[in-house]
Design an enzyme around this catalytic site. Structure first.
Site, PDB file in Angstrom:
ATOM      1  N   GLU A 108       2.790   8.778  -4.783  1.00 48.97           N
ATOM      2  CA  GLU A 108       3.849   8.553  -3.907  1.00 48.97           C
ATOM      3  C   GLU A 108       4.942   7.372  -4.180  1.00 48.97           C
ATOM      4  O   GLU A 108       5.609   6.644  -3.495  1.00 48.97           O
ATOM      5  CB  GLU A 108       3.314   7.968  -2.571  1.00 48.97           C
ATOM      6  CG  GLU A 108       2.513   9.178  -1.819  1.00 48.97           C
ATOM      7  CD  GLU A 108       1.762   8.739  -0.297  1.00 48.97           C
ATOM      8  OE1 GLU A 108       2.177   7.600  -0.042  1.00 48.97           O
ATOM      9  OE2 GLU A 108       0.999   9.453   0.095  1.00 48.97           O
ATOM     10  N   GLU A 161       0.857  -1.064  -0.052  1.00 43.10           N
ATOM     11  CA  GLU A 161      -0.054   0.083  -0.004  1.00 43.10           C
ATOM     12  C   GLU A 161       1.010   1.315   0.042  1.00 43.10           C
ATOM     13  O   GLU A 161       1.229   1.506   1.009  1.00 43.10           O
ATOM     14  CB  GLU A 161      -0.876  -0.138   1.046  1.00 43.10           C
ATOM     15  CG  GLU A 161      -2.017   0.903   1.021  1.00 43.10           C
ATOM     16  CD  GLU A 161      -1.597   2.211   1.343  1.00 43.10           C
ATOM     17  OE1 GLU A 161      -1.192   2.949   0.563  1.00 43.10           O
ATOM     18  OE2 GLU A 161      -1.538   3.009   2.677  1.00 43.10           O
TER      19      GLU A 161
HETATM   20  C1  LIG Z   1       1.504   4.377   2.993  1.00 45.04           C
HETATM   21  S1  LIG Z   1       2.508   3.276   4.289  1.00 45.04           S
HETATM   22  C2  LIG Z   1       1.722   2.101   4.659  1.00 45.04           C
HETATM   23  C3  LIG Z   1       2.381   1.474   5.840  1.00 45.04           C
HETATM   24  C4  LIG Z   1       1.347   0.064   6.147  1.00 45.04           C
HETATM   25  N1  LIG Z   1       1.426  -0.972   5.072  1.00 45.04           N
HETATM   26  C5  LIG Z   1      -0.170   0.599   6.553  1.00 45.04           C
HETATM   27  O1  LIG Z   1      -1.068   0.093   5.803  1.00 45.04           O
HETATM   28  O2  LIG Z   1      -0.373   1.070   7.668  1.00 45.04           O
HETATM   29  C6  LIG Z   1       3.835   3.170   3.077  1.00 45.04           C
HETATM   30  C7  LIG Z   1       5.066   2.358   4.040  1.00 45.04           C
HETATM   31  O3  LIG Z   1       5.842   1.963   2.678  1.00 45.04           O
HETATM   32  C8  LIG Z   1       7.273   2.307   3.358  1.00 45.04           C
HETATM   33  N2  LIG Z   1       8.007   2.278   2.128  1.00 45.04           N
HETATM   34  C9  LIG Z   1       7.832   3.175   1.265  1.00 45.04           C
HETATM   35  N3  LIG Z   1       8.704   2.957   0.141  1.00 45.04           N
HETATM   36  C10 LIG Z   1       9.401   1.859   0.648  1.00 45.04           C
HETATM   37  C11 LIG Z   1      10.458   1.146  -0.114  1.00 45.04           C
HETATM   38  N4  LIG Z   1      11.271   1.404  -1.308  1.00 45.04           N
HETATM   39  N5  LIG Z   1      11.149   0.248   0.465  1.00 45.04           N
HETATM   40  C12 LIG Z   1      10.437  -0.282   1.857  1.00 45.04           C
HETATM   41  N6  LIG Z   1       9.479   0.300   2.563  1.00 45.04           N
HETATM   42  C13 LIG Z   1       8.926   1.386   1.675  1.00 45.04           C
HETATM   43  C14 LIG Z   1       7.227   3.566   4.086  1.00 45.04           C
HETATM   44  O4  LIG Z   1       8.248   3.793   4.659  1.00 45.04           O
HETATM   45  C15 LIG Z   1       5.874   3.390   4.677  1.00 45.04           C
HETATM   46  O5  LIG Z   1       6.163   2.789   6.026  1.00 45.04           O
END
Ligand SMILES: C[S@@+](CC[C@H](N)C(=O)[O-])C[C@H]1O[C@@H](n2cnc3c(N)ncnc32)[C@H](O)[C@@H]1O
Length: 654
Positions: free
Chosen positions: A463, A454
Site C-alpha cells: 500500500e 500504519e
Molecule cells: C490503513 S489506513 C490506517 C488509518 C488509521 N491509522 C487506523 O489505524 O485506522 C491508512 C491511512 O493513511 C492515509 N494515507 C495514506 N497515504 C497517505 C499520505 N501520503 N498522506 C497522508 N495520509 C495518507 C489513508 O488515507 C488512510 O486514512
C-alpha cells in the site's frame, strides 16, 4: 438430518452425510430406508442396472436400463440422490469391446442423470495409471454439460518409496492419478474429487495436499473404522484428524446441498451390541434406537459425534465465513480515499492498537528518561484516518507518564472531518493538531521525535508505505524513531484449486496477473514461507531505492509426494519497535488480529513440483513515476511467463 443440526449448530455450519447403496430397482424404498430409518441426508446410488451392457442390448434387446424417472419427484432426485456410475466402466481397457461399451454407458448414464436433475455423479476410479481415454470422454461431457458436478472417485493411497524398495516401479500415489486426469480436463471447474478414505493413511504432509484440491466428498469405508471398548465403530486418531480437517476445510455454502459431503460406504463391519440402558453412557448419541435400525447408523452416529465434538467457530471466524476463498482487490489507500465502513473495520481490531500502544510506550520510555518526564515529545501520526492511533499514542503517554504534542496528518478529507469531531469530543484540542495534507508534501513547522504510521498492506509494502514514509522522513529528527521501524513481506507456495478456478473463470490474462486479498481457506500450504522484501525506516542511505528483486527456492518435504502450485500466499511481519511485532505470517502471526487477510499471487499455468526438485521463484518490486507494481515468475522446475510485465494488469497508484 444434517450433522450438527441436532446440537444447535447454525445451519451454515452443518455438514451432510450420505450413504453409498447398491443398485435397487425400487428407488423410493431405497430412499425411504436410508433417509427415514437411517437418518442419512442422501444416497449415493447407481442410476442404471449394473448388469446392463449396451453390446448385449443389440443382441438380446434387453429391457430399459432403469426404472422410470417418475418414481421420485424432481426435488427428491436433486436433493437426495448422488448418481454413481457403473464401476465396471473401463475406458482405457485394451479390450476394445469393453472400451466401447464403457464409452456408450458413461455417456448414457450421464445423460440419464442430467435428465433426472441430480446435482452430482461419482465417476469410478481410473483402472490404471493411464487414463487419457477416460479423461477425453469426461472432458467431452464437461464441455457440453449443464451444471451437474462430476466427482472422480480416487482412493486415498500413497506408498512411500521406502515401502517399495529403492528400485521399485510400483510406487503409487493416487494424487498423481487425479493430477493427470484434471490436467487432461484442463482444470474444469465442474470436475472434483470424491476421496475414498481407506483403513491406512499416508503421511501427514501428503494428506495436506488434498486440502488445497477440490474435494467434494470424503467417502469413509466401514473397513476403516476400529472398534471401541463397547463394540461400536470409531476411528483412529489420524482418521479423526483427517475427517475433522475435512469438516473444517469444506466450504459452508449450504445453499448447495450437494457440496462438501461425507459418505459412509461398505457393509456393516461391527456386530453392535443390543441396545441397553448402558448405551446412554456411550459418549455419542445412540439413543435413537428404533426397531428397524439401519445397519450403518452407528457409523453415521460416530461421524456426527466427531462433528459435534468440534469447538464452535469463534465469533470473528463466523463473521468471516463469507470471505473464505473470496478474491478481493487490494485497497489503494494512497490513490483512493477509504470509506467510513473500511475505517470502521480497522477500528474494531483492538489487537492492532494494543500492539501500537505497547510499541509507543516502549519508545517513549527509551526516549524520555524518568528524570525528564515533564519534557514534551513531538509525535506525528501520519495517515491518521479517523484517529485510533492518536488515541493509542495518548494512552501510551498516560501509561508511561510522558507528555506529548501530536500532529495528526491525514490526506483523506472525509476522514479529517471525523478526526476534527473526535478531537473536540475528547477535549484533545491543546495536544492534537490536525493536518489535512498528503504527508509527502507537508511542510512541517517542526521536527518529530516519533513518527507513527500504519500504511501496511497484506504484503507489507503493497500500500506504498515505503514511498509515503520516504516523504515523511524529512520531518523526523536525525535520532527520531519510526513506528514501524521495519517490515518484511513473505511468500509461500500454495495448492489452491478453488482460487485458481475463480481467477480462471474471468477468462482473461489480467486476472491472472493481479494480486488478491483473500481469507485463505480451501488451500494447502506446501512449504514454510520465506522473506521477500524488507523496508527499514528511517532510511538515510544515499543510494536508496524502493525497487527490489528476490530469487527464492522452495523445497517440499520428501514425504509430500508431488503437488500442484496454483500461486503464492503473501504475508507481512512488521517490527513496530524493538520486540513489538505486528503481522500475519502464519508461524508468527499476531494472535486475534483480523485487519489483514493474506494476499494471493496466482500463476497463469499451475506448476507441478516434486520432492527433491526445488521450486525457483522470482519476485520484483518495480517503481515508476506514477505507480508501483510487482512482477513474478517461476523459473524451475519449468519456466512460467513473467507475470504482470510493466504492471500491465495490476499496479498501485502513487
Ligand atoms: C490503513 S489506513 C490506517 C488509518 C488509521 N491509522 C487506523 O489505524 O485506522 C491508512 C491511512 O493513511 C492515509 N494515507 C495514506 N497515504 C497517505 C499520505 N501520503 N498522506 C497522508 N495520509 C495518507 C489513508 O488515507 C488512510 O486514512
Amino acid at each position: 438430518m444434517p450433522l450438527g443440526e441436532k446440537a444447535g449448530f447454525e445451519k451454515s455450519q452443518s455438514r451432510y452425510c450420505g450413504v453409498e447403496a447398491e443398485f435397487n430397482d425400487d428407488m423410493p424404498q431405497l430412499l425411504n430406508f436410508n433417509l427415514s430409518t437411517g437418518s442419512f441426508d442422501f444416497v449415493v446410488a447407481p442410476l442404471m442396472n449394473p448388469s446392463y451392457r449396451p453390446s448385449l442390448l443389440e443382441k438380446d434387446g434387453v429391457l430399459p436400463f432403469a426404472a422410470s424417472d417418475l418414481v421420485l419427484s424432481p426435488s427428491q432426485w436433486s436433493s437426495h440422490v448422488v448418481g454413481k456410475l457403473s464401476s465396471w466402466i473401463d475406458l482405457d481397457s485394451e479390450d476394445e469391446a469393453l472400451r466401447m461399451d464403457s464409452e456408450t454407458t458413461l455417456k448414457q448414464e450421464i445423460a440419464w442423470a442430467n435428465h433426472l436433475s441430480v446435482q452430482a455423479c461419482i465417476l469410478p476410479p481410473p483402472k490404471g495409471a493411464s487414463c487419457a481415454n477416460y479423461a477425453r470422454c469426461v472432458n467431452q461431457i464437461l464441455q457440453g454439460s449443464n451444471n451437474m458436478q462430476l466427482w472422480l472417485r480416487i482412493p486415498l493411497v500413497k506408498t512411500d518409496d521406502d515401502d517399495m524398495g529403492a528400485n521399485s516401479t510400483s510406487f503409487i500415489d493416487s494424487w498423481e492419478l487425479w493430477n493427470s486426469f484434471r490436467l487432461l480436463c484442463e482444470h474444469h471447474s465442474q470436475l472434483s474429487i470424491a476421496l475414498d478414505i481407506l483403513s491406512s493413511l499416508p503421511s501427514l504432509n501428503s494428506l495436506g495436499r488434498w486440502f488445497g484440491e477440490t474435494v467434494a466428498a470424503a467417502i469413509i469405508n466401514t473397513d476403516s473404522f476400529l472398534t471401541n471398548g463397547r463394540g461400536y465403530p470409531c476411528l483412529s486418531k489420524r482418521h479423526q484428524k483427517l475427517i475433522t480437517g475435512f469438516f473444517k476445510s469444506f466450504n459452508t455454502d449450504m445453499v448447495k446441498l450437494m457440496d462438501d459431503l461425507i459418505v459412509i460406504s461398505g457393509k456393516p463391519a461391527h456386530s453392535i451390541p443390543r441396545p441397553s440402558s448402558d448405551l446412554a453412557a456411550n459418549n455419542f448419541d445412540n439413543n435413537s434406537e428404533s426397531p428397524q435400525r439401519h445397519p450403518l447408523r452407528p457409523y453415521l452416529d460416530y461421524v456426527g459425534f466427531l462433528f459435534q465434538r468440534m469447538d464452535p467457530l469463534p465469533e470473528q471466524e463466523r463473521f468471516e465465513l463469507g470471505y473464505r476463498d473470496f478474491l478481493q482487490s487490494p485497497l489503494q489507500p494512497l490513490m483512493d480515499n477509504l470509506e467510513a465502513q473500511t475505517y470502521e473495520t480497522f477500528e474494531r481490531d483492538s489487537m492492532k492498537y494494543i500492539q501500537y500502544q505497547r510499541a509507543i510506550s516502549k519508545a517513549l520510555l527509551d526516549r524520555v528518561p524518568d528524570d525528564k518526564a515533564s519534557a514534551t515529545t513531538v509525535l506525528m501520526v501520519v495517515g491518521a484516518g479517523r484517529g485510533p492511533l492518536v488515541r493509542a499514542s495518548l494512552q501510551a503517554a498516560e501509561e508511561t507518564g510522558r507528555k506529548l504534542k501530536i500532529y495528526a496528518v491525514e490526506k483523506n478529507p472525509n476522514a479529517v472531518v471525523t478526526l476534527h469531531s473526535l478531537v473536540k469530543l475528547e477535549g484533545w484540542e491543546d495536544i492534537v493538531t490536525i493536518i489535512s495534507c498528503d504527508m509527502r508534501f507537508w511542510d512541517a513547522p517542526e521536527k518529530a521525535d516519533i513518527v507513527v504510521s500504519e500504511l501496511l498492506g497484506s504484503f507489507g509494502d503493497n500500500e506504498l508505505s515505503p514511498e509515503c514514509l520516504d516523504g515523511a522522513q524529512r520531518f523526523l529528527k536525525q535520532d527520531g524513531i519510526s513506528i514501524p521501524s521495519s517490515y518484511t513481506s513473505f511468500i509461500q507456495p500454495l495448492t489452491a484449486a478453488k482460487l485458481y478456478n475463480d481467477v480462471k473463470s474471468h477468462k482473461d490474462l489480467a486476472h491472472f496477473e493481479t494480486a488478491y486479498v483473500v481469507k485463505l481457506h480451501n488451500i494447502a500450504r506446501l512449504t514454510p514461507s520465506q522473506p521477500v522484501f524488507t523496508f527499514t525506516h528511517p532510511d538515510y542511505s544515499t543510494k536508496k531505492s524502493n525497487q527490489r528483486y528476490k530469487k527464492l527456492q522452495f523445497e517440499i518435504p520428501s514425504d509430500t509426494g508431488s503437488a500442484m502450485v496454483h500461486g503464492f500466499a503473501g504475508y507481512f511481519d512488521a517490527e513496530l519497535y524493538k520486540d513489538v511485532h505486528l503481522g500475519i505470517e502464519p508461524s508468527m502471526a499476531t494472535p486475534n488480529m483480523f485487519s489483514w487477510f493474506a494476499i494471493f499471487f496466482p500463476l497463469r499455468t499451475p506448476v507441478c513440483i516434486k520432492p527433491g526438485s526445488p521450486l525457483e521463484v522470482h519476485f520484483w518490486r518495480c517503481c515508476g513515476s506514477s505507480k508501483v507494481w510487482y512482477e513474478w515468475c517461476v523459473a524451475s522446475p519449468n519456466s512460467s511467463a513473467i507475470h504482470n510485465s510493466n504492471g500491465r494488469s495490476y499496479w498501485v497508484g502513487l
